[in-house]
Design a protein around this motif. Structure first.
Motif, PDB file in Angstrom:
ATOM      1  N   LEU A  99       1.119  -0.886  -0.206  1.00 24.36           N
ATOM      2  CA  LEU A  99      -0.128   0.277   0.061  1.00 24.36           C
ATOM      3  C   LEU A  99       0.877   1.614  -0.113  1.00 24.36           C
ATOM      4  CD1 LEU A  99      -3.095  -0.616   2.182  1.00 24.36           C
ATOM      5  CD2 LEU A  99      -2.794  -0.447  -0.213  1.00 24.36           C
ATOM      6  N   ALA A 100       2.190   1.315   1.058  1.00 22.33           N
ATOM      7  CA  ALA A 100       2.864   2.519   0.625  1.00 22.33           C
ATOM      8  C   ALA A 100       3.561   2.732  -0.358  1.00 22.33           C
ATOM      9  CB  ALA A 100       4.031   2.839   1.983  1.00 22.33           C
ATOM     10  N   PRO A 101       3.924   1.566  -1.380  1.00 17.48           N
ATOM     11  CA  PRO A 101       4.584   1.932  -2.686  1.00 17.48           C
ATOM     12  C   PRO A 101       3.184   2.561  -3.124  1.00 17.48           C
ATOM     13  CG  PRO A 101       5.177  -0.526  -1.768  1.00 17.48           C
ATOM     14  CD  PRO A 101       4.604   0.784  -0.901  1.00 17.48           C
ATOM     15  N   LEU A 102       2.573   1.692  -3.569  1.00 20.71           N
ATOM     16  CA  LEU A 102       1.220   2.367  -4.372  1.00 20.71           C
ATOM     17  C   LEU A 102       0.864   3.643  -4.329  1.00 20.71           C
ATOM     18  CD1 LEU A 102      -1.906  -0.307  -4.493  1.00 20.71           C
ATOM     19  CD2 LEU A 102      -2.601   2.081  -4.247  1.00 20.71           C
ATOM     20  N   LEU A 103       1.011   3.997  -2.565  1.00 18.20           N
ATOM     21  CA  LEU A 103       0.145   5.451  -3.097  1.00 18.20           C
ATOM     22  C   LEU A 103       1.050   6.364  -3.277  1.00 18.20           C
ATOM     23  CD1 LEU A 103      -1.598   4.926   0.383  1.00 18.20           C
ATOM     24  CD2 LEU A 103      -2.848   5.789  -1.933  1.00 18.20           C
ATOM     25  N   ALA A 104       2.954   5.611  -2.830  1.00 15.80           N
ATOM     26  CA  ALA A 104       3.585   6.555  -3.474  1.00 15.80           C
ATOM     27  C   ALA A 104       4.015   7.152  -4.949  1.00 15.80           C
ATOM     28  CB  ALA A 104       4.954   5.937  -2.999  1.00 15.80           C
ATOM     29  N   CYS A 181      -6.088   1.267   3.459  1.00 14.85           N
ATOM     30  CA  CYS A 181      -6.153   2.337   2.604  1.00 14.85           C
ATOM     31  C   CYS A 181      -6.272   4.022   2.902  1.00 14.85           C
ATOM     32  CB  CYS A 181      -6.292   1.403   0.893  1.00 14.85           C
ATOM     33  SG  CYS A 181      -5.670   2.876   0.362  1.00 14.85           S
ATOM     34  N   PHE A 182      -8.241   3.621   3.162  1.00 16.54           N
ATOM     35  CA  PHE A 182      -8.416   5.019   3.534  1.00 16.54           C
ATOM     36  C   PHE A 182      -8.191   5.367   4.562  1.00 16.54           C
ATOM     37  CE2 PHE A 182     -12.373   5.850   6.309  1.00 16.54           C
ATOM     38  CZ  PHE A 182     -12.410   6.690   5.498  1.00 16.54           C
ATOM     39  N   THR A 183      -7.751   4.833   5.871  1.00 14.51           N
ATOM     40  CA  THR A 183      -6.857   5.262   7.172  1.00 14.51           C
ATOM     41  C   THR A 183      -5.491   5.866   6.285  1.00 14.51           C
ATOM     42  OG1 THR A 183      -7.822   3.567   8.123  1.00 14.51           O
ATOM     43  CG2 THR A 183      -5.414   4.371   8.844  1.00 14.51           C
TER      44      THR A 183
END
Length: 581
Positions: A99-104, A181-183
């Motif tokens: 999730l972290a690299p996806l949002l990056a 992801c929402f958080t």
């Protein structure tokens, strides 16, 4: 100590501002990971991995001050153009590792959508506080926990089609991933978070892109709403203006208020089966032209179906992240058969060579030899013993257990028996995807009891649970807070080594105060079969455990049952008749 335990202690030490202890824990972590302290060493924080500033701040505000080893490796490997396989033991932080690299990767696109939304909001004229909060607050579109589907007022145009797609093998996991992801994008977990402006995890402290939308296909209501919206986009009205004829052979009445979640989301998280079924009913379910990255969580459990879905959606050339603790064959999902592998040791080229399976090193593996008919009784005694040991020691969080049965029928029967025998000690919930009620509600019951020392009454008042009874397939990938004990009752080798890894991995996870015990309950033949199966694991030692004591163990030799029970009764009510006279 293992990496999961050290990471948990490190984050806790920093939160408590015990920097001396934090420095010592950091040294232990570096030693475990083979760091030599050289100038090229970049381990230790989110900034060193190149995460956007807002993402660094948000993760720290949420209590995740340092990335785990696999999260560091994933941030190094995921660039939005190559395929990446994230492989690490259960409980090591793999969810955040993708999730972290996806949002990056999506950072610039999310910022662009925020600017568009801001421009549209400015053109509304008088932007009231209600309109501002609705426009710039994040949202999680799903009806998995609430059939009505809470949704704030909408101002302006929808955000647009999904920028990323996350697939997983169950609805409960889809809701958990969507909530996570929402958080991260500023939302508040209603089970755990705070709405107060002074709380570092609240929306008011969030500095990232505003107004992010996460949609989850995690229930029948989510499926029906998405299909209805797709049909409404292609409605063809003939003859009777009150009756719509769609392109799928049925009829549909248009609704001007029908929400179209898949045209107003940045990240779509979907249970693979639910998405496949929705696509069968509405082949043009959504616009996939803007999807820049695909993630498949627990890819070893839903890889074939995910490959079919991606092909049908025309996403064959979109980069993807594959995630799993026991993933060895990813040929169906990789675009050209090659990928970068992110592990706790760093990054390396992905290969399909069989490796030893790993579980959290702090988890103890035990076996109880119990006849089939006696297992519910022994299990209840074990759970009461665990609670009594905690009360006597006064240390650590209150025991919380996940119990795995062989099938849903057995799980349902076992849950009913445990609710009766453990009343007043444990609140028991059952996660039964096909035979029970909403699986997402049952899974959420453990989160509603996340405090470490709540009493039975306090847990029950919140509709929470401290014991969850389920089957291995239903709980795969789910993160239940502070699980101290895992029990598997019957068919302990069913599903092979991969299933055992996911069962045992409900305990000993990063962020959990309890390290955990995994106990298999079977017969003598099961012990031999399980011990042979565990040869596929790295460093797992199976030991025979003693049966929990019962009141019958105190019966003196020679006493009949009636004599012994009479003596116990007299002791409980205040002693023999001749005492105290």
């Amino acid at each position: 100590a293992d990496v999961n335990s050290l990471m948990t202690q490190l984050n806790a030490a920093v939160q408590q501002e015990d920097f001396r202890k934090a420095a010592e824990l950091k040294k232990q972590l570096d030693a475990l990971r083979g760091d030599d302290g050289g100038s090229n060493n970049k381990r230790g924080d989110w900034a060193s991995r190149g995460a956007p500033g807002w993402l660094q701040a948000r993760l720290q505000d949420l209590g995740m001050r340092f990335p785990t080893p696999v999260q560091e490796a994933a941030l190094d490997a995921v660039d939005g153009s190559t395929d990446v396989v994230v492989s690490a033991p259960t409980g090591s932080g793999k969810t955040l590792a993708f999730l972290a690299p996806l949002l990056a990767v999506l950072d610039s696109k999310l910022a662009a959508r925020e600017r568009t939304q801001l421009d549209a909001g400015s053109n509304l004229g008088l932007l009231t506080p209600q309109a501002a909060m609705a426009t710039f607050s994040p949202a999680l579109w799903t009806s998995a926990q609430n059939l009505e589907g809470f949704r704030p007022p909408r101002f302006g145009d929808p955000r647009g089609a999904p920028l990323a797609l996350v697939l997983c093998p169950s609805r409960a996991l889809a809701l958990q991933l969507g909530t996570a992801c929402f958080t991260i994008v500023g939302g508040t977990n209603r089970n755990q978070g705070s709405y107060f402006p002074g709380d570092s995890s609240s929306l008011f402290a969030y500095k990232g892109p505003k107004g992010c939308r996460v949609a989850a296909l995690a229930s029948d209501a989510d499926l029906d709403r998405a299909v209805a919206a797709a049909k409404e986009r292609r409605i063809v009205v003939e003859k009777n203006p009150d009756l719509g004829y769609d392109d799928y052979g049925g009829t549909f009445t248009p609704s001007s208020t029908l929400p179209d979640d898949l045209s107003d989301c940045d990240v779509l998280v979907a249970d693979a089966v639910t998405l496949r079924d929705a696509m069968k009913e509405a082949p043009d379910l959504m616009d996939t032209s803007q999807i820049a990255l695909v993630c498949v969580d627990e890819a070893d459990a839903c890889g074939d179906m995910s490959a079919e879905i991606l092909g049908t959606l025309g996403l064959g050339n979109v980069p993807r992240i594959l995630v799993g603790a026991t993933l060895t064959d990813a040929s169906e999902l990789l675009r050209n058969g090659t990928a970068t592998k992110a592990t706790e040791s760093g990054t390396e080229p992905f290969s399909m060579a069989q490796e030893k399976i790993r579980t959290p090193a702090s988890v103890r593996h035990e076996f109880l030899d119990v006849p089939d008919w006696k297992r519910p009784l022994i299990l209840a005694r074990c759970l009461r013993r665990d609670l009594r040991d905690w009360e006597e020691s006064g240390q650590g969080p209150r025991p919380r257990a996940v119990v795995f049965a062989a099938n849903e029928t057995s799980a349902d029967a076992l849950a009913r028996q445990l609710r009766t025998s453990l009343w007043g000690a444990h609140a028991v919930a059952a996660l039964l995807p096909t035979e029970g009620g909403s699986p997402t509600v049952a899974a959420g019951s453990m989160a509603r009891a996340s405090a470490t020392d709540d009493s039975f009454a306090e847990v029950a008042a919140r509709d929470g649970a401290t014991v969850l009874v389920t089957v291995p397939s239903a709980a795969r990938g789910l993160d239940f807070p502070n699980v101290s004990h895992v029990y598997r009752v019957g068919d302990v080798t069913e599903g092979g080594a991969a299933t055992y890894a996911h069962v045992a991995g409900r305990a000993g996870r990063v962020g959990q105060a309890s390290r955990g015990t995994c106990t298999s309950v079977g017969d003598d033949a099961d012990f031999d079969a399980l011990k042979d199966m565990l040869d596929a694991f790295d460093g797992v030692d199976l030991v025979r455990a003693e049966l929990p004591p019962s009141i019958a163990d105190e019966r003196p030799i020679g006493d009949t049952n009636s004599e012994f029970l009479e003596r116990v009764f007299q002791k409980d009510v205040g002693g023999d008749d001749d005492e105290g006279s």
